[in-house]
Write a protein that holds these residues in place. Structure first.
Motif, PDB file in Angstrom:
ATOM      1  N   ALA A  43       0.766  -1.049   0.154  1.00  0.00           N
ATOM      2  CA  ALA A  43       0.112  -0.071   0.007  1.00  0.00           C
ATOM      3  C   ALA A  43       0.941   1.267  -0.035  1.00  0.00           C
ATOM      4  CB  ALA A  43      -0.893   0.002   1.186  1.00  0.00           C
ATOM      5  N   ASP A  44       2.089   1.324   0.658  1.00  0.00           N
ATOM      6  CA  ASP A  44       2.855   2.399   0.904  1.00  0.00           C
ATOM      7  C   ASP A  44       3.464   2.642  -0.430  1.00  0.00           C
ATOM      8  OD1 ASP A  44       2.308   2.877   3.668  1.00  0.00           O
ATOM      9  OD2 ASP A  44       4.070   1.763   4.262  1.00  0.00           O
ATOM     10  N   VAL A  45       3.951   1.629  -1.392  1.00  0.00           N
ATOM     11  CA  VAL A  45       4.542   1.875  -2.670  1.00  0.00           C
ATOM     12  C   VAL A  45       3.590   2.424  -3.432  1.00  0.00           C
ATOM     13  CG1 VAL A  45       5.698   0.395  -4.526  1.00  0.00           C
ATOM     14  CG2 VAL A  45       6.357   0.092  -1.935  1.00  0.00           C
ATOM     15  N   GLN A  46       2.646   2.003  -3.400  1.00  0.00           N
ATOM     16  CA  GLN A  46       1.478   2.338  -4.433  1.00  0.00           C
ATOM     17  C   GLN A  46       1.048   3.951  -4.134  1.00  0.00           C
ATOM     18  OE1 GLN A  46       0.427   0.765  -7.012  1.00  0.00           O
ATOM     19  NE2 GLN A  46       1.711  -0.950  -6.110  1.00  0.00           N
ATOM     20  N   ARG A  47       1.220   4.520  -2.769  1.00  0.00           N
ATOM     21  CA  ARG A  47       0.641   5.751  -2.587  1.00  0.00           C
ATOM     22  C   ARG A  47       1.721   6.586  -1.760  1.00  0.00           C
ATOM     23  NH1 ARG A  47      -2.828   2.604   0.427  1.00  0.00           N
ATOM     24  NH2 ARG A  47      -2.692   2.681   2.572  1.00  0.00           N
ATOM     25  N   GLY A  48       2.823   6.189  -1.857  1.00  0.00           N
ATOM     26  CA  GLY A  48       3.973   6.834  -0.860  1.00  0.00           C
ATOM     27  C   GLY A  48       4.323   8.139  -1.296  1.00  0.00           C
ATOM     28  N   ARG A  49       5.376   8.639  -0.679  1.00  0.00           N
ATOM     29  CA  ARG A  49       6.003   9.861  -1.108  1.00  0.00           C
ATOM     30  C   ARG A  49       7.634   9.897  -0.685  1.00  0.00           C
ATOM     31  NH1 ARG A  49       7.816  14.762   0.991  1.00  0.00           N
ATOM     32  NH2 ARG A  49       7.292  16.624  -0.494  1.00  0.00           N
ATOM     33  N   VAL A  50       8.484  10.119  -1.491  1.00  0.00           N
ATOM     34  CA  VAL A  50       9.795   9.941  -1.335  1.00  0.00           C
ATOM     35  C   VAL A  50      10.533  11.518  -1.649  1.00  0.00           C
ATOM     36  CG1 VAL A  50      12.073   9.085  -2.338  1.00  0.00           C
ATOM     37  CG2 VAL A  50       9.953   7.756  -2.290  1.00  0.00           C
ATOM     38  N   SER A  51      11.268  11.846  -0.794  1.00  0.00           N
ATOM     39  CA  SER A  51      12.059  13.167  -0.729  1.00  0.00           C
ATOM     40  C   SER A  51      13.455  12.876  -0.587  1.00  0.00           C
ATOM     41  CB  SER A  51      11.708  14.303   0.147  1.00  0.00           C
ATOM     42  OG  SER A  51      11.943  13.719   1.388  1.00  0.00           O
ATOM     43  N   LEU A  52      14.325  13.440  -1.682  1.00  0.00           N
ATOM     44  CA  LEU A  52      15.768  13.323  -1.648  1.00  0.00           C
ATOM     45  C   LEU A  52      16.539  14.427  -1.929  1.00  0.00           C
ATOM     46  CD1 LEU A  52      17.088  12.479  -4.682  1.00  0.00           C
ATOM     47  CD2 LEU A  52      15.170  10.985  -4.589  1.00  0.00           C
ATOM     48  N   SER A  53      17.885  14.656  -1.507  1.00  0.00           N
ATOM     49  CA  SER A  53      18.691  15.732  -1.889  1.00  0.00           C
ATOM     50  C   SER A  53      19.778  14.959  -2.638  1.00  0.00           C
ATOM     51  CB  SER A  53      19.286  16.326  -0.759  1.00  0.00           C
ATOM     52  OG  SER A  53      18.318  17.045   0.141  1.00  0.00           O
ATOM     53  N   CYS A  54      20.394  15.814  -3.768  1.00  0.00           N
ATOM     54  CA  CYS A  54      21.159  15.010  -4.793  1.00  0.00           C
ATOM     55  C   CYS A  54      22.267  15.922  -5.077  1.00  0.00           C
ATOM     56  CB  CYS A  54      20.378  14.553  -5.859  1.00  0.00           C
ATOM     57  SG  CYS A  54      21.436  13.655  -7.108  1.00  0.00           S
ATOM     58  N   SER A  55      23.474  15.547  -5.290  1.00  0.00           N
ATOM     59  CA  SER A  55      24.708  16.142  -5.704  1.00  0.00           C
ATOM     60  C   SER A  55      24.260  16.873  -7.079  1.00  0.00           C
ATOM     61  CB  SER A  55      25.845  15.244  -5.694  1.00  0.00           C
ATOM     62  OG  SER A  55      26.903  15.842  -6.718  1.00  0.00           O
ATOM     63  N   PRO A  56      24.600  18.080  -7.340  1.00  0.00           N
ATOM     64  CA  PRO A  56      24.621  18.433  -8.642  1.00  0.00           C
ATOM     65  C   PRO A  56      24.979  17.719  -9.992  1.00  0.00           C
ATOM     66  CG  PRO A  56      25.157  20.114  -7.321  1.00  0.00           C
ATOM     67  CD  PRO A  56      25.365  18.935  -6.765  1.00  0.00           C
ATOM     68  N   THR A  57      26.283  17.297  -9.802  1.00  0.00           N
ATOM     69  CA  THR A  57      26.630  16.427 -10.988  1.00  0.00           C
ATOM     70  C   THR A  57      25.937  15.076 -11.359  1.00  0.00           C
ATOM     71  OG1 THR A  57      28.324  15.628  -9.748  1.00  0.00           O
ATOM     72  CG2 THR A  57      29.184  17.302 -10.696  1.00  0.00           C
ATOM     73  N   ILE A  58      25.363  14.504 -10.353  1.00  0.00           N
ATOM     74  CA  ILE A  58      24.521  13.254 -10.263  1.00  0.00           C
ATOM     75  C   ILE A  58      23.411  13.607 -10.876  1.00  0.00           C
ATOM     76  CG2 ILE A  58      23.644  11.255  -8.940  1.00  0.00           C
ATOM     77  CD1 ILE A  58      26.715  11.034  -9.639  1.00  0.00           C
ATOM     78  N   ALA A  59      22.791  14.688 -10.205  1.00  0.00           N
ATOM     79  CA  ALA A  59      21.396  15.163 -10.940  1.00  0.00           C
ATOM     80  C   ALA A  59      21.450  15.399 -12.289  1.00  0.00           C
ATOM     81  CB  ALA A  59      20.847  16.351  -9.955  1.00  0.00           C
ATOM     82  N   ALA A  60      22.425  15.969 -12.600  1.00  0.00           N
ATOM     83  CA  ALA A  60      22.444  16.573 -14.221  1.00  0.00           C
ATOM     84  C   ALA A  60      22.775  15.523 -15.007  1.00  0.00           C
ATOM     85  CB  ALA A  60      23.621  17.483 -14.359  1.00  0.00           C
ATOM     86  N   SER A  61      23.573  14.249 -14.568  1.00  0.00           N
ATOM     87  CA  SER A  61      24.005  13.280 -15.615  1.00  0.00           C
ATOM     88  C   SER A  61      23.271  12.041 -15.592  1.00  0.00           C
ATOM     89  CB  SER A  61      25.595  13.049 -15.279  1.00  0.00           C
ATOM     90  OG  SER A  61      25.763  12.426 -13.981  1.00  0.00           O
ATOM     91  N   ARG A  62      22.843  11.643 -14.247  1.00  0.00           N
ATOM     92  CA  ARG A  62      22.287  10.262 -14.027  1.00  0.00           C
ATOM     93  C   ARG A  62      20.901  10.004 -13.496  1.00  0.00           C
ATOM     94  NH1 ARG A  62      26.964   6.797 -14.438  1.00  0.00           N
ATOM     95  NH2 ARG A  62      28.159   7.773 -15.983  1.00  0.00           N
TER      96      ARG A  62
END
Length: 328
Positions: free
Chosen positions: A96-115
Protein backbone atom coordinates in the motif's frame (compact mmCIF):
# COMPACT_ATOMS: atom_id res chain seq x y z
CA UNK A 1 -0.16 -32.27 16.66
CA UNK A 2 -2.28 -32.65 13.51
CA UNK A 3 -5.40 -32.99 15.68
CA UNK A 4 -4.52 -29.76 17.48
CA UNK A 5 -4.05 -27.93 14.19
CA UNK A 6 -7.36 -29.17 12.78
CA UNK A 7 -9.15 -27.94 15.90
CA UNK A 8 -7.55 -24.46 15.85
CA UNK A 9 -10.01 -23.24 13.20
CA UNK A 10 -12.73 -23.37 15.86
CA UNK A 11 -10.70 -21.64 18.57
CA UNK A 12 -11.32 -18.05 19.65
CA UNK A 13 -8.16 -16.01 18.97
CA UNK A 14 -8.53 -14.21 22.30
CA UNK A 15 -8.19 -17.56 24.07
CA UNK A 16 -5.00 -18.26 22.13
CA UNK A 17 -3.60 -14.85 23.04
CA UNK A 18 -4.29 -15.47 26.73
CA UNK A 19 -2.70 -18.91 26.46
CA UNK A 20 0.46 -17.44 24.92
CA UNK A 21 0.78 -14.85 27.70
CA UNK A 22 0.41 -17.50 30.42
CA UNK A 23 2.97 -19.68 28.61
CA UNK A 24 5.40 -16.74 28.29
CA UNK A 25 5.36 -15.85 31.99
CA UNK A 26 4.52 -19.32 33.40
CA UNK A 27 2.13 -17.56 35.72
CA UNK A 28 -1.63 -16.98 35.76
CA UNK A 29 -1.20 -14.01 38.10
CA UNK A 30 1.38 -12.27 35.87
CA UNK A 31 -0.70 -13.03 32.77
CA UNK A 32 -3.70 -11.43 34.46
CA UNK A 33 -1.65 -8.30 35.22
CA UNK A 34 -0.36 -8.09 31.66
CA UNK A 35 -3.81 -8.50 30.09
CA UNK A 36 -5.63 -6.33 32.67
CA UNK A 37 -7.93 -9.16 33.72
CA UNK A 38 -8.49 -10.99 36.97
CA UNK A 39 -6.60 -14.21 37.64
CA UNK A 40 -9.88 -16.10 37.76
CA UNK A 41 -10.86 -14.76 34.31
CA UNK A 42 -7.53 -15.87 32.84
CA UNK A 43 -7.88 -19.30 34.45
CA UNK A 44 -11.42 -19.60 33.05
CA UNK A 45 -10.19 -18.77 29.52
CA UNK A 46 -7.47 -21.43 29.71
CA UNK A 47 -10.01 -24.02 30.89
CA UNK A 48 -12.29 -23.05 28.01
CA UNK A 49 -9.43 -23.48 25.53
CA UNK A 50 -8.52 -26.87 27.00
CA UNK A 51 -12.13 -27.99 26.71
CA UNK A 52 -12.30 -26.92 23.06
CA UNK A 53 -9.09 -28.76 22.22
CA UNK A 54 -9.78 -31.72 24.53
CA UNK A 55 -6.25 -31.56 25.97
CA UNK A 56 -4.52 -30.32 29.11
CA UNK A 57 -2.21 -27.41 28.31
CA UNK A 58 -0.59 -26.69 31.69
CA UNK A 59 0.61 -28.66 34.69
CA UNK A 60 -0.64 -26.59 37.64
CA UNK A 61 0.64 -26.76 41.17
CA UNK A 62 0.47 -24.28 44.03
CA UNK A 63 4.05 -23.25 43.23
CA UNK A 64 4.42 -23.50 39.45
CA UNK A 65 2.74 -23.50 36.06
CA UNK A 66 4.41 -25.32 33.21
CA UNK A 67 3.39 -26.48 29.75
CA UNK A 68 2.38 -30.04 28.99
CA UNK A 69 3.66 -31.68 25.81
CA UNK A 70 0.44 -30.68 24.08
CA UNK A 71 0.83 -27.13 25.44
CA UNK A 72 4.34 -26.86 23.99
CA UNK A 73 3.05 -28.07 20.63
CA UNK A 74 0.25 -25.53 20.68
CA UNK A 75 2.62 -22.72 21.66
CA UNK A 76 4.97 -23.56 18.80
CA UNK A 77 2.08 -23.67 16.34
CA UNK A 78 0.57 -20.40 17.60
CA UNK A 79 3.91 -18.56 17.48
CA UNK A 80 4.50 -19.63 13.88
CA UNK A 81 1.00 -18.60 12.90
CA UNK A 82 1.41 -15.22 14.60
CA UNK A 83 4.71 -14.61 12.81
CA UNK A 84 3.18 -15.49 9.45
CA UNK A 85 0.28 -13.14 10.12
CA UNK A 86 2.63 -10.30 11.07
CA UNK A 87 4.70 -10.90 7.92
CA UNK A 88 1.57 -10.88 5.80
CA UNK A 89 0.29 -7.65 7.33
CA UNK A 90 3.70 -6.03 6.87
CA UNK A 91 3.74 -6.96 3.18
CA UNK A 92 0.24 -5.59 2.75
CA UNK A 93 1.28 -2.30 4.38
CA UNK A 94 4.42 -2.10 2.25
CA UNK A 95 2.46 -2.73 -0.94
CA UNK A 96 0.00 0.00 0.00
CA UNK A 97 2.84 2.40 0.85
CA UNK A 98 4.58 1.77 -2.47
CA UNK A 99 1.39 2.49 -4.37
CA UNK A 100 0.69 5.85 -2.72
CA UNK A 101 3.87 6.87 -0.87
CA UNK A 102 6.10 9.92 -1.00
CA UNK A 103 9.88 10.11 -1.38
CA UNK A 104 12.07 13.16 -0.83
CA UNK A 105 15.80 13.26 -1.56
CA UNK A 106 18.75 15.62 -1.97
CA UNK A 107 21.24 15.03 -4.77
CA UNK A 108 24.70 16.20 -5.76
CA UNK A 109 24.46 18.53 -8.80
CA UNK A 110 26.73 16.42 -11.01
CA UNK A 111 24.71 13.26 -10.36
CA UNK A 112 21.43 15.13 -10.77
CA UNK A 113 22.60 16.53 -14.11
CA UNK A 114 24.03 13.32 -15.52
CA UNK A 115 22.34 10.25 -14.04
CA UNK A 116 19.23 11.01 -12.02
CA UNK A 117 16.74 11.70 -14.81
CA UNK A 118 16.57 8.18 -16.22
CA UNK A 119 16.31 6.70 -12.72
CA UNK A 120 13.37 8.95 -11.87
CA UNK A 121 11.72 8.24 -15.23
CA UNK A 122 11.94 4.49 -14.63
CA UNK A 123 10.64 4.91 -11.09
CA UNK A 124 7.70 7.01 -12.23
CA UNK A 125 6.85 4.36 -14.82
CA UNK A 126 6.94 1.55 -12.24
CA UNK A 127 5.27 3.47 -9.39
CA UNK A 128 3.13 6.28 -10.84
CA UNK A 129 1.29 6.82 -7.56
CA UNK A 130 4.40 7.82 -5.59
CA UNK A 131 5.25 11.50 -5.32
CA UNK A 132 8.99 12.22 -5.57
CA UNK A 133 10.60 15.53 -4.62
CA UNK A 134 14.27 16.30 -5.37
CA UNK A 135 16.58 19.03 -4.08
CA UNK A 136 19.81 19.64 -6.02
CA UNK A 137 22.40 20.75 -3.46
CA UNK A 138 26.15 20.95 -2.95
CA UNK A 139 27.65 18.75 -0.26
CA UNK A 140 27.33 20.92 2.85
CA UNK A 141 23.66 21.72 2.20
CA UNK A 142 22.94 18.14 1.18
CA UNK A 143 24.17 16.76 4.49
CA UNK A 144 22.26 19.43 6.38
CA UNK A 145 18.93 18.38 4.80
CA UNK A 146 19.57 14.77 5.85
CA UNK A 147 20.59 15.82 9.36
CA UNK A 148 17.43 17.90 9.77
CA UNK A 149 15.13 15.14 8.45
CA UNK A 150 14.10 17.35 5.54
CA UNK A 151 14.64 14.46 3.10
CA UNK A 152 14.52 10.67 3.31
CA UNK A 153 18.03 10.22 1.93
CA UNK A 154 20.72 11.89 -0.13
CA UNK A 155 22.84 10.96 -3.15
CA UNK A 156 26.29 12.41 -2.75
CA UNK A 157 29.80 12.07 -1.31
CA UNK A 158 30.97 9.58 1.23
CA UNK A 159 32.85 11.33 4.00
CA UNK A 160 34.57 10.28 7.20
CA UNK A 161 31.85 10.53 9.84
CA UNK A 162 29.90 8.36 12.25
CA UNK A 163 26.79 10.52 11.90
CA UNK A 164 25.65 9.10 8.55
CA UNK A 165 25.39 5.72 6.86
CA UNK A 166 26.65 5.33 3.29
CA UNK A 167 25.70 2.73 0.70
CA UNK A 168 28.11 2.96 -2.26
CA UNK A 169 26.38 3.04 -5.65
CA UNK A 170 28.95 4.52 -8.07
CA UNK A 171 32.70 4.79 -8.44
CA UNK A 172 33.54 7.91 -10.43
CA UNK A 173 37.12 8.83 -11.47
CA UNK A 174 38.21 12.42 -12.09
CA UNK A 175 39.08 13.71 -15.54
CA UNK A 176 40.66 16.88 -16.85
CA UNK A 177 39.37 18.65 -19.96
CA UNK A 178 42.63 20.17 -21.24
CA UNK A 179 42.72 22.63 -24.14
CA UNK A 180 44.95 21.21 -26.85
CA UNK A 181 46.85 24.48 -27.02
CA UNK A 182 48.23 23.66 -23.54
CA UNK A 183 49.59 20.20 -24.30
CA UNK A 184 50.25 17.62 -27.01
CA UNK A 185 49.76 14.03 -25.95
CA UNK A 186 49.16 10.54 -27.21
CA UNK A 187 48.01 9.31 -23.81
CA UNK A 188 44.58 9.04 -22.23
CA UNK A 189 45.87 10.14 -18.79
CA UNK A 190 47.59 13.11 -17.22
CA UNK A 191 49.60 13.31 -13.99
CA UNK A 192 48.34 15.67 -11.32
CA UNK A 193 51.81 17.28 -11.12
CA UNK A 194 51.58 18.12 -14.83
CA UNK A 195 48.07 19.44 -14.53
CA UNK A 196 48.87 21.97 -11.78
CA UNK A 197 51.31 23.74 -14.11
CA UNK A 198 48.31 24.88 -16.15
CA UNK A 199 45.61 27.38 -15.19
CA UNK A 200 42.89 25.25 -13.64
CA UNK A 201 39.14 25.56 -13.74
CA UNK A 202 37.63 24.16 -10.57
CA UNK A 203 34.33 24.07 -8.74
CA UNK A 204 33.94 26.35 -5.75
CA UNK A 205 34.74 25.51 -2.14
CA UNK A 206 31.15 24.48 -1.36
CA UNK A 207 31.75 21.22 -3.25
CA UNK A 208 33.36 18.06 -1.92
CA UNK A 209 35.28 17.67 -5.19
CA UNK A 210 37.15 20.90 -4.47
CA UNK A 211 37.87 19.77 -0.92
CA UNK A 212 39.26 16.44 -2.14
CA UNK A 213 41.45 18.16 -4.73
CA UNK A 214 42.93 20.61 -2.23
CA UNK A 215 43.68 17.88 0.31
CA UNK A 216 45.42 15.75 -2.33
CA UNK A 217 47.51 18.69 -3.52
CA UNK A 218 48.50 19.60 0.04
CA UNK A 219 49.64 16.02 0.71
CA UNK A 220 52.02 16.31 -2.25
CA UNK A 221 53.15 19.90 -1.65
CA UNK A 222 51.50 20.99 -4.89
CA UNK A 223 49.65 24.24 -5.50
CA UNK A 224 47.43 25.41 -8.33
CA UNK A 225 46.41 28.72 -9.78
CA UNK A 226 42.90 29.59 -10.87
CA UNK A 227 41.32 32.87 -11.84
CA UNK A 228 37.86 31.32 -12.09
CA UNK A 229 35.62 29.40 -9.72
CA UNK A 230 32.19 28.12 -10.64
CA UNK A 231 29.28 26.29 -9.03
CA UNK A 232 28.21 24.26 -12.09
CA UNK A 233 30.26 21.64 -13.91
CA UNK A 234 28.73 22.64 -17.24
CA UNK A 235 30.27 26.10 -16.84
CA UNK A 236 33.71 24.51 -16.41
CA UNK A 237 33.22 22.61 -19.65
CA UNK A 238 32.33 25.81 -21.52
CA UNK A 239 35.35 27.62 -20.12
CA UNK A 240 37.73 24.78 -20.98
CA UNK A 241 36.34 24.61 -24.52
CA UNK A 242 37.02 28.33 -24.81
CA UNK A 243 40.66 27.64 -23.87
CA UNK A 244 40.60 29.45 -20.53
CA UNK A 245 42.03 26.59 -18.51
CA UNK A 246 41.97 22.87 -17.75
CA UNK A 247 38.70 21.83 -16.12
CA UNK A 248 38.69 19.15 -13.42
CA UNK A 249 35.48 17.11 -13.52
CA UNK A 250 34.05 13.81 -12.37
CA UNK A 251 33.74 11.36 -15.24
CA UNK A 252 29.95 11.46 -15.20
CA UNK A 253 30.11 15.09 -16.36
CA UNK A 254 32.60 14.61 -19.19
CA UNK A 255 30.63 15.03 -22.44
CA UNK A 256 30.24 11.95 -24.59
CA UNK A 257 31.23 14.03 -27.61
CA UNK A 258 34.16 16.03 -26.34
CA UNK A 259 34.89 19.19 -28.29
CA UNK A 260 37.77 18.73 -30.71
CA UNK A 261 39.66 21.61 -29.08
CA UNK A 262 40.24 19.71 -25.80
CA UNK A 263 41.62 16.43 -24.54
CA UNK A 264 39.62 14.37 -22.03
CA UNK A 265 42.33 12.85 -19.82
CA UNK A 266 41.96 10.75 -16.69
CA UNK A 267 43.93 12.18 -13.76
CA UNK A 268 46.63 9.83 -12.40
CA UNK A 269 49.59 9.88 -10.02
CA UNK A 270 47.58 9.85 -7.90
CA UNK A 271 44.42 8.50 -9.45
CA UNK A 272 41.60 10.68 -8.16
CA UNK A 273 38.11 9.33 -7.84
CA UNK A 274 35.04 9.89 -5.77
CA UNK A 275 32.59 7.43 -4.33
CA UNK A 276 28.91 8.28 -4.80
CA UNK A 277 26.63 6.86 -2.11
CA UNK A 278 23.08 6.76 -0.86
CA UNK A 279 23.30 8.69 2.41
CA UNK A 280 21.02 8.32 5.43
CA UNK A 281 21.22 9.24 9.08
CA UNK A 282 22.76 6.37 11.00
CA UNK A 283 20.01 4.12 12.34
CA UNK A 284 17.38 5.55 9.99
CA UNK A 285 15.22 3.01 8.13
CA UNK A 286 13.96 3.87 4.65
CA UNK A 287 10.27 3.65 3.83
CA UNK A 288 9.15 0.97 1.33
CA UNK A 289 8.80 3.64 -1.38
CA UNK A 290 12.30 5.01 -0.71
CA UNK A 291 13.70 1.48 -0.68
CA UNK A 292 12.27 0.84 -4.16
CA UNK A 293 13.88 4.02 -5.48
CA UNK A 294 17.25 3.08 -4.00
CA UNK A 295 16.97 -0.33 -5.68
CA UNK A 296 16.52 1.41 -9.03
CA UNK A 297 19.47 3.69 -8.30
CA UNK A 298 21.69 0.65 -7.80
CA UNK A 299 20.57 -0.80 -11.12
CA UNK A 300 20.56 2.30 -13.33
CA UNK A 301 23.08 4.83 -12.07
CA UNK A 302 25.94 3.20 -14.01
CA UNK A 303 26.27 3.64 -17.77
CA UNK A 304 28.17 1.24 -20.09
CA UNK A 305 28.54 3.90 -22.80
CA UNK A 306 29.72 6.81 -20.71
CA UNK A 307 33.39 6.80 -21.76
CA UNK A 308 34.03 10.16 -23.48
CA UNK A 309 34.81 10.17 -27.19
CA UNK A 310 37.74 11.98 -28.81
CA UNK A 311 40.18 11.08 -26.03
CA UNK A 312 43.74 10.64 -27.22
CA UNK A 313 43.68 6.87 -26.62
CA UNK A 314 40.15 5.61 -25.92
CA UNK A 315 40.33 3.05 -23.10
CA UNK A 316 38.92 -0.40 -23.87
CA UNK A 317 35.25 -0.92 -23.08
CA UNK A 318 34.73 -2.51 -19.66
CA UNK A 319 30.96 -2.91 -19.74
CA UNK A 320 28.66 -1.40 -17.13
CA UNK A 321 30.39 0.88 -14.66
CA UNK A 322 31.00 -0.46 -11.21
CA UNK A 323 28.80 0.64 -8.33
CA UNK A 324 30.44 2.51 -5.43
CA UNK A 325 30.33 5.95 -3.43
CA UNK A 326 31.02 9.96 -4.04
CA UNK A 327 32.91 13.20 -3.53
CA UNK A 328 30.86 16.02 -5.06
Amino acid sequence: MSRLISQLSHVNLKLLQTFMVVAEYASFRTAAERTYRSASAVSAQIRQLEEQLCVTLFHRTTRSVRLTDEGRQLLDCAQRALQEMEDGLRKIRETADVQRGRVSLSCSPTIAASRLARVLAAFQSDFPGIEVSVRELTSASLFETIRNHEVDFGIGPQIETSEFSFEPILEDPFYALVPKRFISTSKSTIALSTLVNMPLLVLNSATALRDMLEKTLAERDLVFTSRYEFAQAQTLISMATAGLGAAILPKVMVPRDVDSSVWALRIVNPSLQRQVAVITLRGHTLSPASTRLVQLLRQLIGDPDEAPRHVAEPPPSTGRQLCGKSAL
